[in-house]
Design an enzyme around this catalytic site. Sequence first.
Site, PDB file in Angstrom:
ATOM      1  N   TRP A 153       0.753  -1.212   0.006  1.00 21.33           N
ATOM      2  CA  TRP A 153      -0.083  -0.061   0.070  1.00 21.33           C
ATOM      3  C   TRP A 153       0.787   1.075  -0.097  1.00 21.33           C
ATOM      4  CZ3 TRP A 153      -4.584   1.355  -1.218  1.00 21.33           C
ATOM      5  CH2 TRP A 153      -5.248   2.473  -0.618  1.00 21.33           C
ATOM      6  N   ASP A 203       2.710  -7.256 -10.830  1.00 21.84           N
ATOM      7  CA  ASP A 203       4.070  -6.850 -10.649  1.00 21.84           C
ATOM      8  C   ASP A 203       4.961  -8.008 -10.055  1.00 21.84           C
ATOM      9  OD1 ASP A 203       6.195  -5.167  -9.733  1.00 21.84           O
ATOM     10  OD2 ASP A 203       5.226  -4.506  -8.072  1.00 21.84           O
ATOM     11  N   LYS A 207      16.841  -8.396  -7.823  1.00 23.57           N
ATOM     12  CA  LYS A 207      16.902  -9.609  -7.089  1.00 23.57           C
ATOM     13  C   LYS A 207      17.204 -10.748  -7.591  1.00 23.57           C
ATOM     14  CE  LYS A 207      13.629  -8.206  -3.276  1.00 23.57           C
ATOM     15  NZ  LYS A 207      12.321  -8.580  -2.583  1.00 23.57           N
TER      16      LYS A 207
END
Length: 470
Positions: free
Chosen positions: A139, A217, A253
């Site tokens: 959020w 995403d 990552k």
Amino acid sequence: MAALSLFLDVPLTTEVNWLLDAYQQDPSPHKVYLDHRDCQTETGKAWDYPPVSQTLLQISTDPTLDHEDLLELGFSAFTRAATELALGRESRALVENRAGSVHTIGGTGAVRIGAEFLQRWYNRSSSGPVAVYVALPQWDSLRCIFQDVGFTELRSYHYWDTARLAVAAEEFLQVLESAPEGSIVMLHAPEETGLTPKQWEDVARVMGKKRLFPFFDVPAQGLASGDLDRDAWALRHFVAQGFELLCAQSFSKTFGLYDERVGNLIVVARDSGSLVRICSQLQEQVRATWASPTSLGARVIATVLSNPALRNKWPWELPLWGSGRATWFGKVLGAWEGAAPPPQPGSGLCRKQSLRALVEKILLIREKLKAKLRLLGTPGCWEHLTAQVGTRSFTGLLPSQVAFLERSHIYLRPDGQFSLCSINAHNLDYVARSIHEAVCGSVWPVQGGDGAGAACPARPRRGVAQHLGQ
């Protein structure tokens, strides 16, 4: 010349990196930061992949390369390889020329460009504002992007039940059922939500029925299960069902290229003509935003993904010794129990730093943290630590317990979520003991978890072998 600054009314914000700031200002030698965005080694350094280092060296000595700007849509070899990685080389959307992508400045840049495009062009016939749904864990980070580009109707949802400490699939479906038709739903890290393929099928069915727009995403494909294709299942299912969608990819990552900020925005359109028009608008947006993306990281990724030898080393690097994964787990487990010092680079226990090795490390940390909490007799059920997947985990800790940990010099998010990559053999015992003390000093929220050893609520449990497809 005016004596006072024209910007005297600009307020000071401390909300951006407040947790990291608090950690850095803490003088304690025992302090532990559990919210790293990058993947960490045992020594606290950023995780490095040998194929990436090898490719960087190769590129640096290539006399044919120059420093000319890339075009707005970026390095085409990278966007093609990245899109194939996410959708699958045999995807019908690719075969039918209705899937394309834009090289962006990190995954955040992909979300930003996608959000701006949707604000300008999506559902323009709607009489009211389009609702955008963002999961609660994201959020703070994603809401501001959609607000900044002009969306005003922002709503939250959750896929994790903090009371039951389990996936909240039914609650998620209820949110989708009640969403206004045509709403946008951000589906962050679908590989890490814990939803099963059957549950993702239900999500796709409801979103199709309500004509909801999926915006995926994907920040760490491969780091949930250790299988690149398995982690992309949800996205590929939506594409196979005929959805038009956007998907933001990040490679920080998965390739260890944290400072290169390499991202990709995938567009899946209804037909090739629509794709051409969409990409033309995205090209115009990029020209007004960053003009041209950086090339080094994209060249590295394109080289690794297009070279069979390097691509095989990237996720699947073979062990340096021994007869397989079980032996490696057993010996490292023994080292973490104190029978021997932690594995060091170059030792017989140390595997090459492949993508798969990182997944194994994360799974091992989950198992070890749960085992230590049980040995300490920590109240509550801790099965949820190993039932989750990916680089992050919900602990189920209350805000008061998180505050207790901060007084013990351990820093994690107020909702109790932390990064598994921040824990290593050097701080594991201290983290476990501190969690035990925090829980014992307050009321534990788990159902039926009033005392040590209390029965756990029934829920699917994924073992290490199941995670890795064994």
